[in-house]
Motif scaffolding. Structure first.
Motif, PDB file in Angstrom:
ATOM      1  N   LEU A 155       0.814  -1.207   0.000  1.00  0.00           N
ATOM      2  CA  LEU A 155       0.000   0.000   0.000  1.00  0.00           C
ATOM      3  C   LEU A 155       0.852   1.264   0.000  1.00  0.00           C
ATOM      4  O   LEU A 155       0.399   2.311  -0.439  1.00  0.00           O
ATOM      5  CB  LEU A 155      -0.937   0.015   1.216  1.00  0.00           C
ATOM      6  CG  LEU A 155      -1.880  -1.188   1.307  1.00  0.00           C
ATOM      7  CD1 LEU A 155      -2.705  -1.105   2.571  1.00  0.00           C
ATOM      8  CD2 LEU A 155      -2.771  -1.275   0.088  1.00  0.00           C
ATOM      9  N   LYS A 156       2.068   1.171   0.517  1.00  0.00           N
ATOM     10  CA  LYS A 156       2.993   2.318   0.514  1.00  0.00           C
ATOM     11  C   LYS A 156       4.394   1.769   0.486  1.00  0.00           C
ATOM     12  O   LYS A 156       4.720   0.847   1.217  1.00  0.00           O
ATOM     13  CB  LYS A 156       2.785   3.185   1.747  1.00  0.00           C
ATOM     14  CG  LYS A 156       3.715   4.391   1.765  1.00  0.00           C
ATOM     15  CD  LYS A 156       3.478   5.269   2.978  1.00  0.00           C
ATOM     16  CE  LYS A 156       4.434   6.451   2.943  1.00  0.00           C
ATOM     17  NZ  LYS A 156       4.256   7.321   4.107  1.00  0.00           N
ATOM     18  N   GLN A 157       5.229   2.371  -0.343  1.00  0.00           N
ATOM     19  CA  GLN A 157       6.607   1.937  -0.451  1.00  0.00           C
ATOM     20  C   GLN A 157       7.479   3.165  -0.525  1.00  0.00           C
ATOM     21  O   GLN A 157       7.118   4.166  -1.132  1.00  0.00           O
ATOM     22  CB  GLN A 157       6.800   1.094  -1.718  1.00  0.00           C
ATOM     23  CG  GLN A 157       8.181   0.551  -1.887  1.00  0.00           C
ATOM     24  CD  GLN A 157       8.297  -0.316  -3.135  1.00  0.00           C
ATOM     25  OE1 GLN A 157       7.485  -0.224  -4.047  1.00  0.00           O
ATOM     26  NE2 GLN A 157       9.292  -1.162  -3.168  1.00  0.00           N
ATOM     27  N   GLY A 158       8.616   3.108   0.090  1.00  0.00           N
ATOM     28  CA  GLY A 158       9.545   4.219  -0.023  1.00  0.00           C
ATOM     29  C   GLY A 158      10.166   4.578   1.300  1.00  0.00           C
ATOM     30  O   GLY A 158       9.947   3.928   2.313  1.00  0.00           O
ATOM     31  N   GLY A 159      10.933   5.630   1.258  1.00  0.00           N
ATOM     32  CA  GLY A 159      11.681   6.057   2.429  1.00  0.00           C
ATOM     33  C   GLY A 159      10.932   7.059   3.268  1.00  0.00           C
ATOM     34  O   GLY A 159       9.740   7.270   3.137  1.00  0.00           O
TER      35      GLY A 159
END
Length: 164
Positions: A155-159
């Protein structure tokens, strides 16, 4: 720390322009300096200097590409919780080095709580996961127990987001 351009700004807190630079690069690390300068409202030279200072101070640790796991043939993401049989420095270091060396491993965290490590891996289905477990993970000395969770979708990816 480098001397010269950055030394006068070495200990300065982040200001709103620094935060705008970080946010813009977080969205698109491939922006040219001219594009970045335009987006954050600076001329190219001060933008370049600020970006280099943010890199030198460690706010920007590097630039990466986000790869498509499915197109690369490893569409499944599995979360593995691992408990070690001992917690001495040798076992922790050996386990950590082994995880870093495995190409399937995307992320590894030493954690508190019931499990010692949280590992995120990319594999090709259940067969690929079984091969990873049998041929790689379970050959690492020191594992007492593991628990696996197949993810359904991301659902959410990243830094990290830039605060402020």
């Amino acid at each position: 720390m480098q001397s010269g351009v950055f030394s006068a700004m070495e200990n300065r807190a982040l200001d709103e322009i620094d935060r705008r630079i970080l946010r813009a690069l977080r969205r698109d690390g491939r922006l040219s300096n001219n594009q970045l300068a335009e987006e954050v409202g600076l001329s190219p030279s001060p933008c370049w200097q600020r970006t280099r200072r943010l890199e030198a101070q460690g706010y920007i640790q590097g630039y990466t590409a986000v790869l498509d796991q499915e197109k690369l043939g490893v569409p499944e993401t599995v979360i593995i919780e691992v408990t070690l049989d001992r917690h001495d420095d040798t076992v922790l270091e050996t386990f950590g080095r082994a995880m870093v060396a495995l190409p399937e491993v995307l992320e590894v965290y030493l954690t508190t709580g019931e499990y010692d490590y949280y590992i995120k891996v990319a594999v090709e289905g259940t067969k690929g996961y079984e091969e990873f477990l049998r041929q790689k993970l379970y050959r690492v000395p020191g594992i007492q127990h593991s628990r696996s969770i197949f993810t359904l979708r991301c659902l959410k990816q990243g830094g990290i987001s830039v605060p402020g």
